[in-house]
Scaffold this motif. Structure first.
Motif: not given
Length: 406
Positions: A79-86, A96-108
């Motif tokens: 549903a969301l643009d979680f393109i960053h994996n941390i 083991p991975t945190i997912h974050c949106t393009t500008n890191y405002t929303i993470c999962q």
């Protein structure tokens, strides 16, 4: 310094400067208590308190979604643009991975199922030096069993109270049925010898109360969306129940969640835990959904709030209903068949409704961050928030005047 090392340092510094998130932090000095009175004649030592600031944090998400396993995670990733994996040390080996949106405002984050996994993963996240979570809003978003009196398959529940029901004595049925035939289960609160007495000793994680005003805002927003009503099989199974809520289409409900690693079902256990919920919350909580993680996550948030790393006032607990927690009348004498062989129609509606009902709050936070949510004043709690100890200040409106600390 080698040229490669210089490039590495420059890369880190440039990334920090170019990062879309602001870096306004104060570095906390390590505090040393230099003088401790020794009038008692006992040997005393220095009390060294470490710094809890995160002056070099990179990520400052405004909203964080907490899932427990992949089925709860995947709808959010779609549903969301979680393109960053941390990758963060200390998270579940499976997740083991945190997912974050393009500008890191929303993470999962996905914690892994059960209380131990939830506590360990949330603690690892909140202690990680890369994340400044002091203003972050957390949405615990998972599926659950539901009480037919209050909700139905696909329904959405937002809790004010989370009650941990596994911290009890347990007697085998054959060991209490002859001596205590009036008991409705073999569970007995710690430090007591009967089922109707508040625990004589507590661990501190038995009851949590979250921000009612923020919960109500989440409900207000969720009520505006069209939920997934489920399948024809869902509808057929709902029709087996007598309760109005169970027979109806999914909606949004204000009611409370239980935490237990033990996956329980059935009328007798349902009745007992409903009574226990009232007992533990001094009559305030209404049990409508089951979970395996919420008290564990809330305990981690409580401990980290005490040192300013998160704000417990910014936590919302949402559970959507994937199955009923007790059988319909036609299966009331065959809980085994209800639990293992009945087809309730699948959990697709509950998974989709996680996003449908949770996204409005996430979007509201992002859209109105500067005017409303950053300072957190508009939806700051008016009720008590925190654990049974009063760890975060204030006096709990549940519990009793005194009890032993286990």
């Amino acid at each position: 310094m080698k040229f490669s090392a210089i490039l590495a340092v420059a890369s880190v510094l440039s990334a920090a400067v170019a990062h879309p998130l602001q870096h306004k932090r104060a570095i906390n000095d390590t505090a040393l208590e230099e003088a401790i009175p020794a009038s008692t004649g006992k040997k005393t030592g220095d009390n060294i308190q470490t710094s809890y600031g995160k002056p070099f944090a990179v990520y400052q998400p405004k909203a964080f979604v907490i899932s427990m396993f992949e089925l709860e995670r995947d709808p959010w990733l779609k549903a969301l643009d979680f393109i960053h994996n941390i990758t963060v040390p200390g998270l579940s080996p499976l997740y083991p991975t945190i997912h974050c949106t393009t500008n890191y405002t929303i993470c999962q984050i996905t914690t892994g199922e059960g209380e131990i996994n939830a506590a360990a993963s949330v603690t690892a996240l909140t202690l990680n030096p890369l994340f400044d979570l002091t203003k972050t809003y957390f949405l615990i978003a998972g599926i659950a069993g539901g009480e037919p009196q209050y909700t139905t398959l696909g329904g959405v529940t937002f809790a004010k109270y989370a009650v941990q029901v596994g911290l009890e004595y347990q007697l085998d049925f054959l060991d209490y049925n002859n001596t205590n035939p009036d008991w409705i289960s073999g569970y007995i609160p710690y430090g007591t010898d009967n089922q109707d007495t508040y625990p004589g000793n507590v661990y501190g994680t038995e009851v949590f109360e979250v921000n009612e005003k923020l919960r109500d805002r989440a409900v207000e927003l969720a009520l505006k969306v069209d939920l997934n009503n489920g399948t024809e099989a869902n509808a057929k199974f709902r029709a087996l129940y007598n309760e109005t809520a169970a027979r109806g289409l999914p909606s949004v409900y204000k009611c409370d969640v239980l935490t237990s690693d033990n996956y329980f079902t059935g009328n007798r256990l349902g009745d007992y835990f409903a009574n226990l919920t009232k007992l533990m919350s001094n009559g305030s909580a209404t049990y409508c959904s089951t979970a395996q993680e919420d008290n564990a996550s809330l305990e981690a948030f409580t401990r980290l709030d005490k040192y300013g790393l998160v704000d417990f006032d910014r936590v919302v607990v949402m559970r959507t209903i994937s199955d009923f927690s007790r059988p319909p009348p036609s299966l009331s004498n065959d809980t085994y068949k209800f639990f293992f062989d009945s087809n309730q129609g699948g959990i697709d509606a509950s998974l989709e409704n996680l996003v449908l009902a949770g996204t409005p709050l996430i979007h509201d936070i992002i859209t109105n961050w500067d005017k409303v949510y950053e300072k957190g004043q508009k939806y700051s709690s008016k009720n008590y928030v925190g654990d049974i100890y009063g760890t975060l200040g204030g006096t709990p409106d549940f519990g009793k005047s005194s009890f032993e600390i286990a």
